[in-house]
Design a protein around this motif. Structure first.
Motif, mmCIF file in Angstrom:
data_model
loop_
_atom_site.group_PDB
_atom_site.id
_atom_site.type_symbol
_atom_site.label_atom_id
_atom_site.label_comp_id
_atom_site.label_asym_id
_atom_site.label_seq_id
_atom_site.Cartn_x
_atom_site.Cartn_y
_atom_site.Cartn_z
ATOM 1 N N TRP A 102 -55.010 -45.446 56.905
ATOM 2 C CA TRP A 102 -54.893 -44.813 58.176
ATOM 3 C C TRP A 102 -54.252 -43.479 57.952
ATOM 4 O O TRP A 102 -53.113 -43.264 58.304
ATOM 5 C CB TRP A 102 -54.076 -45.702 59.117
ATOM 6 C CG TRP A 102 -54.824 -46.935 59.463
ATOM 7 C CD1 TRP A 102 -55.883 -47.015 60.328
ATOM 8 C CD2 TRP A 102 -54.648 -48.254 58.975
ATOM 9 N NE1 TRP A 102 -56.365 -48.297 60.399
ATOM 10 C CE2 TRP A 102 -55.623 -49.085 59.571
ATOM 11 C CE3 TRP A 102 -53.774 -48.845 58.055
ATOM 12 C CZ2 TRP A 102 -55.748 -50.447 59.312
ATOM 13 C CZ3 TRP A 102 -53.900 -50.194 57.801
ATOM 14 C CH2 TRP A 102 -54.880 -50.987 58.425
ATOM 15 N N HIS A 136 -63.423 -43.591 62.197
ATOM 16 C CA HIS A 136 -62.197 -43.008 62.730
ATOM 17 C C HIS A 136 -62.647 -41.883 63.640
ATOM 18 O O HIS A 136 -63.831 -41.633 63.803
ATOM 19 C CB HIS A 136 -61.302 -42.474 61.612
ATOM 20 C CG HIS A 136 -60.868 -43.522 60.641
ATOM 21 N ND1 HIS A 136 -59.800 -44.339 60.859
ATOM 22 C CD2 HIS A 136 -61.381 -43.887 59.443
ATOM 23 C CE1 HIS A 136 -59.665 -45.164 59.835
ATOM 24 N NE2 HIS A 136 -60.620 -44.919 58.963
ATOM 25 N N CYS A 171 -56.076 -40.197 65.787
ATOM 26 C CA CYS A 171 -57.310 -40.920 65.498
ATOM 27 C C CYS A 171 -57.691 -41.620 66.786
ATOM 28 O O CYS A 171 -56.943 -42.437 67.306
ATOM 29 C CB CYS A 171 -57.111 -41.950 64.406
ATOM 30 S SG CYS A 171 -58.562 -42.989 64.202
ATOM 31 N N GLU A 173 -60.616 -43.324 67.410
ATOM 32 C CA GLU A 173 -61.584 -44.425 67.350
ATOM 33 C C GLU A 173 -60.846 -45.592 66.744
ATOM 34 O O GLU A 173 -60.300 -45.475 65.639
ATOM 35 C CB GLU A 173 -62.788 -44.035 66.488
ATOM 36 C CG GLU A 173 -63.878 -45.087 66.427
ATOM 37 C CD GLU A 173 -64.507 -45.323 67.780
ATOM 38 O OE1 GLU A 173 -65.171 -44.411 68.292
ATOM 39 O OE2 GLU A 173 -64.317 -46.421 68.338
ATOM 40 N N TYR A 174 -60.856 -46.700 67.462
ATOM 41 C CA TYR A 174 -60.067 -47.831 67.020
ATOM 42 C C TYR A 174 -60.440 -48.235 65.591
ATOM 43 O O TYR A 174 -61.616 -48.384 65.266
ATOM 44 C CB TYR A 174 -60.280 -49.004 67.967
ATOM 45 C CG TYR A 174 -59.567 -50.228 67.501
ATOM 46 C CD1 TYR A 174 -58.188 -50.257 67.496
ATOM 47 C CD2 TYR A 174 -60.257 -51.323 67.023
ATOM 48 C CE1 TYR A 174 -57.502 -51.363 67.030
ATOM 49 C CE2 TYR A 174 -59.586 -52.426 66.559
ATOM 50 C CZ TYR A 174 -58.220 -52.440 66.563
ATOM 51 O OH TYR A 174 -57.556 -53.535 66.084
ATOM 52 N N CYS A 175 -59.427 -48.374 64.720
ATOM 53 C CA CYS A 175 -59.717 -48.615 63.309
ATOM 54 C C CYS A 175 -58.771 -49.634 62.714
ATOM 55 O O CYS A 175 -58.566 -49.655 61.504
ATOM 56 C CB CYS A 175 -59.642 -47.311 62.539
ATOM 57 S SG CYS A 175 -58.071 -46.453 62.747
ATOM 58 N N HIS A 179 -54.108 -47.929 63.606
ATOM 59 C CA HIS A 179 -54.813 -46.944 64.430
ATOM 60 C C HIS A 179 -53.872 -45.969 65.132
ATOM 61 O O HIS A 179 -54.040 -44.750 65.052
ATOM 62 C CB HIS A 179 -55.677 -47.713 65.427
ATOM 63 C CG HIS A 179 -56.279 -46.917 66.518
ATOM 64 N ND1 HIS A 179 -57.087 -45.823 66.283
ATOM 65 C CD2 HIS A 179 -56.221 -47.048 67.867
ATOM 66 C CE1 HIS A 179 -57.490 -45.335 67.448
ATOM 67 N NE2 HIS A 179 -56.980 -46.044 68.416
ATOM 68 N N MET A 182 -52.150 -43.368 62.975
ATOM 69 C CA MET A 182 -52.980 -42.467 62.182
ATOM 70 C C MET A 182 -52.902 -41.070 62.796
ATOM 71 O O MET A 182 -53.884 -40.517 63.262
ATOM 72 C CB MET A 182 -54.414 -42.986 62.154
ATOM 73 C CG MET A 182 -55.279 -42.330 61.107
ATOM 74 S SD MET A 182 -56.772 -43.280 60.892
ATOM 75 C CE MET A 182 -57.847 -42.042 60.203
HETATM 76 CU CU1 CUA Z 1 -58.331 -44.279 62.339
HETATM 77 CU CU2 CUA Z 1 -58.149 -45.064 64.466
#
Ligand code: CUA
Ligand code: HEA
Ligand code: HEA
Ligand SMILES: [Cu+2]
Lengths: 404, 540, 199, 94
Positions: A102, A136, A171, A173-175, A179, A182
């Motif tokens: 991340w 991401h 960030c 976009e859920y990652c 998350h 990040m």
């Molecule tokens: Cu990388 Cu959310």
């Protein structure tokens, strides 16, 4: 382009203001009308309705056509301004961004890598992005730009900072677990400061001899990896046999320091057989005595030991995103903290069985190269294998961590 | 339903006694009640998770749970709310209860399949609960299951996917049943022009359920296969395309938002004429706009993907079409408001929920316009503004319509009336709490706070605290509402056939309706659904 | 309960609606196919060559014939020729089994060549080929599942016919099973050229 | 609400359709051996659509069914075309 307006933010804000403005008007109209009608026609005043109309063709047409026109303007305005976010102005500085769980890594045209994005104020910056693992998203609220980073694909955004300062990069976009952590930033520097920052750092990591070879243009004719070129390769010269032509006579010798010195200072004297006598001579004006020594040392393999500095472990931790999951100050993050790691005992799970072990070199190397083998108890098995690091880099990291 | 002396309709009439009389019943009303019970339970579970999310966000950093738990919580909250609460809410519960009676039928076309659909729902719910508590832990992908993350995480995505698959199947079966029922079982004289709007919207919804739902089924199956066999269908390194997953997912899930809202609009179209005692303004415009929403709704899915890396041309097309969908919704809003004109308006509890539906849905929908505009969405995408938008449409829209339906129809099906004063107070608290919560979320989203963020930078603290504070007001209001309704159903005053003076068929049968709705004679319909002349409200 | 009320047209319509959902279910895979084909046309035709066209063609004939027999079975029951109807049903089921056996041999041959989802050999053949075979396995697999379901359905209906529960004026069950079976055929009609015949 | 009973279809019709289907199968296989470039896939799809219409209208009795069934099928096909076609606004222009 006016340097004082933030072009991407401007494009988006125009649309936001237009749509929110219209929406507010419509909402107000609808709400006021509803409240008015409800109060006016309350049952206590009108026990029976005073009209039985079923509808009106003209009204229906009116409120089909009117919203259509309104939304079409919204659409068009939104689209044209969007194009402004896509068309990168000429002369933009290009930066590559790589997202991984991340953390972010930015690579500048000169090969330098950072985990924060440094940009000069007033110059458009184009960020070309990709991801090494999952989706991401590169989001800078201050510039109203946002784009996913997709594994196996390149995407881009551009922006231009107008004020020096630090702007958050999220960030979006859920990652996974990290998350919301990040986060990094754009560091917008005034152009002069940026120029200083962008100077190549003087104490270079490379051995002096190699630098000289590159600066002097030797590598234009000689390869350093054994492949043939205009001249013979300079790869692993120490101890090699050479067939030479000296004044028309054939001669053989094994390479040593003296030979190399002559080969550089007076190249026409001895020609390696099979090559044309085209190498220019380098006298002490062009190539100082120290530099020559450095080159010779390098070519004979003596220089590498002192010249190659160890990779800097703290930079590696930063650049490879380790600090996205591990803290250095003892605080709890996704992975165990690095603080006190070297003197710690950890409970690990191996093949489903728990074991308590002392942290040592071997364990740490395993933790880095095959993180799925020994799982630290209480943590999810999500650490990516650090197999993209070289042995030296791994050693440096392990040594560094043991000292923590 | 406690005293055996009073009339209890279908609650007691059953070919089988006791609990089996429910579990094996093919009576649409019993199935509707079973759905309602499950759905309300699921709503409360999901809402409590929502409350927990807000509590975590009351301050930056860790407050009550860690990041992984937070991610699992919003995923489960989303899955429960979408698949277990909102999609079946009005269609499966109130659709089953009301639709056959409204068209003068004795049951739906396929009563056994109706029961099967309830069992699919229940097994889906059980699987979902299983996914939370077993093995690798609760799924943490978000309700959108985006690849590649969903193929890599070690949590129970397979079970959750299977659960969603079962729930989709249940939804398809309900859809098939409703389309067939509306085509085949209308009573004599029940022409298309006399169908209540609730039926029209259910009809449009049912078509979406039939034609879009299979897509989520196959998509989730592919994710499961990818996880178990490493199929690589969405893996760029193996010739797949992660963005294609998003297409497949939204091909269903965008139409699904109209599965959610359309029946709600139907409820509102019943409630407003009844409490204004005036025909619905623009009947055909309302009926056709429902079909238009259903159709156009299947053309706009990629507006969820403006930042995904898809082509700019697609953004042009989908942004344009997104704005087109807004038009039929606008038509509906204007017609509802015009219905009030020169009416005789009574602010009974269902009406309050209906009017606040218009307000909330307008906010949510107008926010949708900002999201549909390409440039604006770039900033707003995946911020809490989107979270605000969909709570406004789903909770402020369908949720409020569901509450309106509870207040409107529960007396019909339980035969008892709740107390009006507490109902109105509860409504006021819910309305205020709701708007505080989600207005604050939208605001912090415009400032740039990404969604699905467990932790946030300090600038966002104040608005997040306001939102959390609002959620407590909301919860208090909802608690009051549910308690009042529950007490009303258990021990309220008995009501007659038609407490509201409404004109559709369900108000001509006793409350609660008997087993086959109508006596010996099949009903014959001679007037439209909103002709109130001569219809009188019972005293209760 | 007197809800036991007959509406054969309604029942058939319900079945058609269900078939629509099946088509959309398969369409998810066809979308993936279409996109991948436009991305890797050359690799797709290369991969298509690795499939055995004889297996494919024989199975096409088998399915078309089974579609015929079940259609005939329906006419038979309408004309009250119960024996004939039963025989036709069982022939249909037999053809379904032939189809599956054929598929089994085809797949074993391919798997023995190391071609199956996630296999190392497939990974080496490049992204386009891998994507072709992944899709092929899942589409054909899903179709095979439908063959299995359809055959089961027809067997059940045949047994009910033998017991006199399906008769010459009460044959909706047979009719709907036949509709399902034709859908299985329809899907194969598209599957076959798309996977076996691209050159 | 009208009940709609079909007359049984004579065996001969079905057998004729079956023969036609087999012939068309032969045609696709044959055509696929000729190199037509991108056209191949469209010919294959064209023949497949023809075959499926035969199955739909005859084997599945669509010919005898009321208008509702035909409209329903059309709606489904339109939606299907939208799903596939509009995905390509992205894929082709990326
Ligand atoms: Cu990388 Cu959310
Ligand atoms: C019930 C559910 C529901 C409904 C009805 C809607 C309705 C709409 N939605 Fe929403 N939406 C969701 C549920 C819903 N949405 C969900 C769940 C998500 C997020 C999913 C996720 O990512 O998790 C989402 C996300 C979402 C996005 C993607 C955002 C992003 O992630 O970047 C977009 C973008 O276009 C969008 C647009 C719209 C539009 C244009 C409408 C329109 O249909 C609205 C039409 C209504 C009106 C326009 C208002 C009423 C009319 C008037 C007040 C009259 C005046 C109007 C005019 C003159 C036009 N929605
Ligand atoms: C219909 C759908 C619906 C509903 C009603 C709600 C209701 C609520 N939701 Fe939401 N929510 C979603 C659907 C819904 N949600 C979806 C789809 C997501 C996206 C998930 C994802 O990203 O994947 C989401 C995400 C989401 C987030 C964003 C998470 C993030 O991105 O970080 C948040 C954060 O605040 C939130 C909060 C809430 C709150 C506070 C409520 C409140 O309204 C709840 C208030 C109600 C109560 C607390 C219940 C009170 C009642 C009682 C206590 C009754 C007592 C019982 C008896 C008397 C029997 N939800
Ligand atoms: Cu949408």
């Amino acid at each position: 382009m006016n340097p004082n307006i933030n072009p991407t933010a401007q494009a988006v804000d125009n649309v936001l203001i237009y749509i929110f403005g219209f929406s507010l008007l419509l909402l107000l109209g609808i709400t006021v009308a509803t409240i008015y009608l409800v109060i006016k026609y309350r049952r206590s005043k009108y026990p029976e309705p005073t009209s039985e109309v079923h509808g009106s063709f003209w009204l229906e047409t009116l409120w089909t056509v009117l919203p259509t026109l309104i939304v079409l303007t919204m659409f068009w305005y939104g689209w044209t301004n969007y194009l402004g976010l896509r068309n990168v102005p000429e002369g933009a500085m290009e930066v590559k961004a790589t997202a991984r769980m991340w953390s972010w890594q930015f690579e500048y045209p000169d090969g330098r890598k950072t985990s924060k994005l440094f940009v000069p104020v007033g110059q458009p910056v184009k960020v070309t992005m990709t991801s090494v693992d999952v989706l991401h998203n590169f989001f800078i609220p201050a510039f109203r730009i946002k784009r996913d980073t997709v594994p196996g694909m390149e995407t881009y955004v551009w922006f231009q900072a107008t004020e020096p300062g630090s702007y958050d990069i999220f960030c979006a976009e859920y990652c996974g677990t990290g998350h919301s952590a990040m986060i990094t930033s754009v560091e917008a520097l005034p152009p002069e400061e940026y120029a200083t920052w962008a100077q190549p750092q003087p104490p270079s990591a490379e051995p002096r001899g190699l630098i000289v070879l590159q600066e002097q243009g030797c590598t234009g004719c000689h390869s350093l990896d054994g492949s043939d070129g205009i001249g013979p390769s300079l790869y692993q010269l120490s101890g090699q046999q050479r067939k030479l032509l000296v004044a028309g006579q054939s001669k053989e010798l094994s390479i040593d320091e003296d030979y190399l010195r002559r080969a550089i200072r007076e190249p026409e004297a001895e020609i390696v057989s099979g090559y044309d006598p085209i190498m220019p001579a380098y006298d002490s004006d062009t190539l100082s005595e120290e530099d020559l020594q450095a080159v010779i040392d390098y070519l004979l393999g003596k220089a590498t030991v002192p010249a190659a500095p160890k990779p800097d472990a703290s930079v590696l931790l930063q650049e490879n995103g380790c600090l996205g999951c591990h803290s250095q100050d003892g605080s709890e993050m996704v992975g165990p903290t690095f603080k006190g790691l070297g003197s710690r005992e950890v409970v690990i799970e191996r093949d489903g069985k728990e074991e308590r072990i002392k942290v040592d070199r071997d364990y740490l190397l395993r933790a880095l190269k095959q993180p799925k083998v020994d799982l630290v108890k209480g943590y999810p098995p999500i650490m990516p294998a650090a197999d993209y690091l070289s042995t030296e880099e791994l050693d440096a990291i392990v040594e560094h961590l043991l000292k923590q | 339903m406690s005293e055996s002396t009073t009339y209890t309709g279908f609650w007691q009439e059953s070919p089988r006694p006791g609990i089996l009389g429910w579990l094996l019943s093919t009576d649409h009303k019993r199935i509707g009640i079973m759905y309602l019970a499950c759905i309300v339970t699921m709503f409360i579970v999901g809402a409590c998770l929502g409350l927990a999310l807000r509590l975590e966000l009351i301050a930056p950093g860790r407050t009550i749970m860690d990041a992984q738990t937070y991610n699992a919580t919003f995923t489960v909250h989303g899955i429960i709310m979408i698949f277990l609460f909102i999609i079946p809410s009005v269609p499966a519960a109130f659709g089953n209860l009301v639709l056959p009676i409204q068209i003068g039928a004795r049951d739906v076309s396929f009563p056994k399949i109706n029961l099967l659909s309830w069992y699919c729902y229940v097994s889906g719910a059980i699987l979902a609960v299983f996914a939370i508590f077993s093995g690798g832990g609760a799924p943490d992908t978000g309700w959108t299951f985006y690849v590649p993350f969903s193929t890599q995480t070690t949590t129970n995505v397979n079970l959750a996917g299977l659960a969603a698959f079962m729930l989709g199947f249940s939804s398809i079966l309900t859809g098939i049943n409703f389309v067939t029922t509306i085509h085949r079982l209308r009573a004599e004289g029940m022409t298309w022009g006399r169908l209540p709007l609730f039926v029209w919207t259910l009809y449009a919804t049912a078509w979406i359920q039939v034609l879009a739902t299979p897509m989520i089924g196959i998509t989730l199956v592919l994710v499961i296969l990818e996880r178990t066999f490493g199929a690589g269908l969405f893996d760029a390194a193996r010739g797949g395309d992660p963005i294609l997953f998003q297409h497949l997912f939204w091909i269903y899930s965008h139409p699904a938002v109209y599965i959610m809202i359309l029946p709600g609009m139907g409820v509102i179209s019943e409630v407003i004429p009844t409490f204004a005692r005036k025909p619905l303004f623009g009947y055909w415009a309302m009926a056709l706009s429902s079909l238009a929403i259903a159709f156009a709704g299947s053309l706009v899915w990629a507006h969820h993907m403006y930042t995904s890396g898809m082509s700019d041309f697609a953004i042009l097309v989908f942004s344009f079409l997104t704005f087109i969908v807004a038009i039929p919704s606008a038509i509906k809003i204007f017609n509802w408001v015009s219905t009030l004109y020169k009416g005789s308006i009574q602010l009974a509890p269902p009406m309050l929920y209906a009017l606040s539906f218009i307000f909330n849905f307008a906010i949510g929908g107008l926010g949708g316009l900002a999201l549909g505009a390409a440039a604006a969405d770039i900033h707003l995408h995946d911020t809490t503004f989107v979270v605000g938008h969909f709570h406004y449409t789903m909770f402020g829209g369908l949720g409020f319509a569901f509450f309106a339906a509870l207040h409107y129809w529960l007396p019909k099906f339980t035969g008892r009336m709740y107390q009006h004063k507490p109902a109105v107070i509860a409504w006021a608290i819910v309305f205020v709490g709701f708007n505080i919560t989600y207005m604050a979320m939208q605001a912090v989203g415009i400032q740039g706070m990404p969604r699905r963020y467990y932790d946030y930078v300090p600038e966002f603290t104040t608005l997040n605290q306001v939102a959390t504070f609002g959620s407590w007001i909301l919860a208090a209001g909802l608690l009051m509402m549910f308690v009042n309704l529950w007490l009303g159903c258990r021990a309220g005053d008995p009501v007659g056939k038609n407490p509201w003076g409404a004109a559709t068929l369900e108000w001509e049968v006793p409350s609660p309706p008997p087993l086959e709705n109508f006596g010996e004679e099949d009903p014959v319909v001679t007037r439209g659904p909103y002709e109130f002349k001569g219809v009188v409200a019972d005293e209760y | 309960m007197s809800i036991e009320h007959r509406d054969d047209t309604g029942a058939r319509f319900g079945m058609w609606l269900f078939l629509y959902t099946e088509v959309i279910l398969f369409s998810g895979l066809f979308i993936l196919y279409a996109v991948a084909l436009s991305k890797f046309p050359a690799q797709y035709s290369e991969a298509s060559h690795k499939l055995n066209i004889y297996f494919g063609s024989i199975n096409t004939v088998v399915l078309l014939t089974s579609s015929l027999t079940i259609a005939l079975a329906l006419s038979a029951i309408q004309m009250n020729r119960i024996r004939q109807c039963l025989n036709l049903c069982w022939v249909t089921v037999a053809l379904a089994i032939v189809f599956l056996i054929n598929k089994y041999f085809e797949w074993s041959a391919e798997i023995s060549h190391g071609i199956y989802p996630g296999s190392p050999e497939l990974a080496e053949m490049g992204a386009g080929v891998a994507s072709f075979f992944n899709l092929y396995y899942f589409t054909a697999g899903l179709h095979g599942l439908h063959v299995l379901i359809g055959a089961t359905l027809i067997s059940i209906v045949a047994i009910m016919t033998a017991k006199g529960k399906v008769t010459s004026d009460r044959f909706t069950l047979l009719e709907n099973s036949a509709l399902y079976w034709h859908l299985v055929d329809l899907v194969w009609i598209f599957l076959f050229p798309l996977y076996y015949l691209i050159l | 609400m009208s009940e709609h009973k079909h007359e049984p279809v004579p065996y001969r019709t079905f057998i004729q359709i079956w023969v036609a289907l087999l012939v068309l199968t032969g045609v696709t296989i044959a055509v696929s051996r000729i190199h037509l470039g991108a056209l191949n896939i469209w010919v294959a799809l064209g023949v497949a659509s023809l075959k499926s219409s035969l199955v739909l209208f005859f084997f599945m009795h669509l010919k005898q069914e009321g208008r509702l069934f035909k409209i329903g099928l059309l709606v489904m096909l339109v939606i299907l075309a939208i799903f596939i076609g509009m995905t390509f606004t992205d894929v082709l222009y990326r």
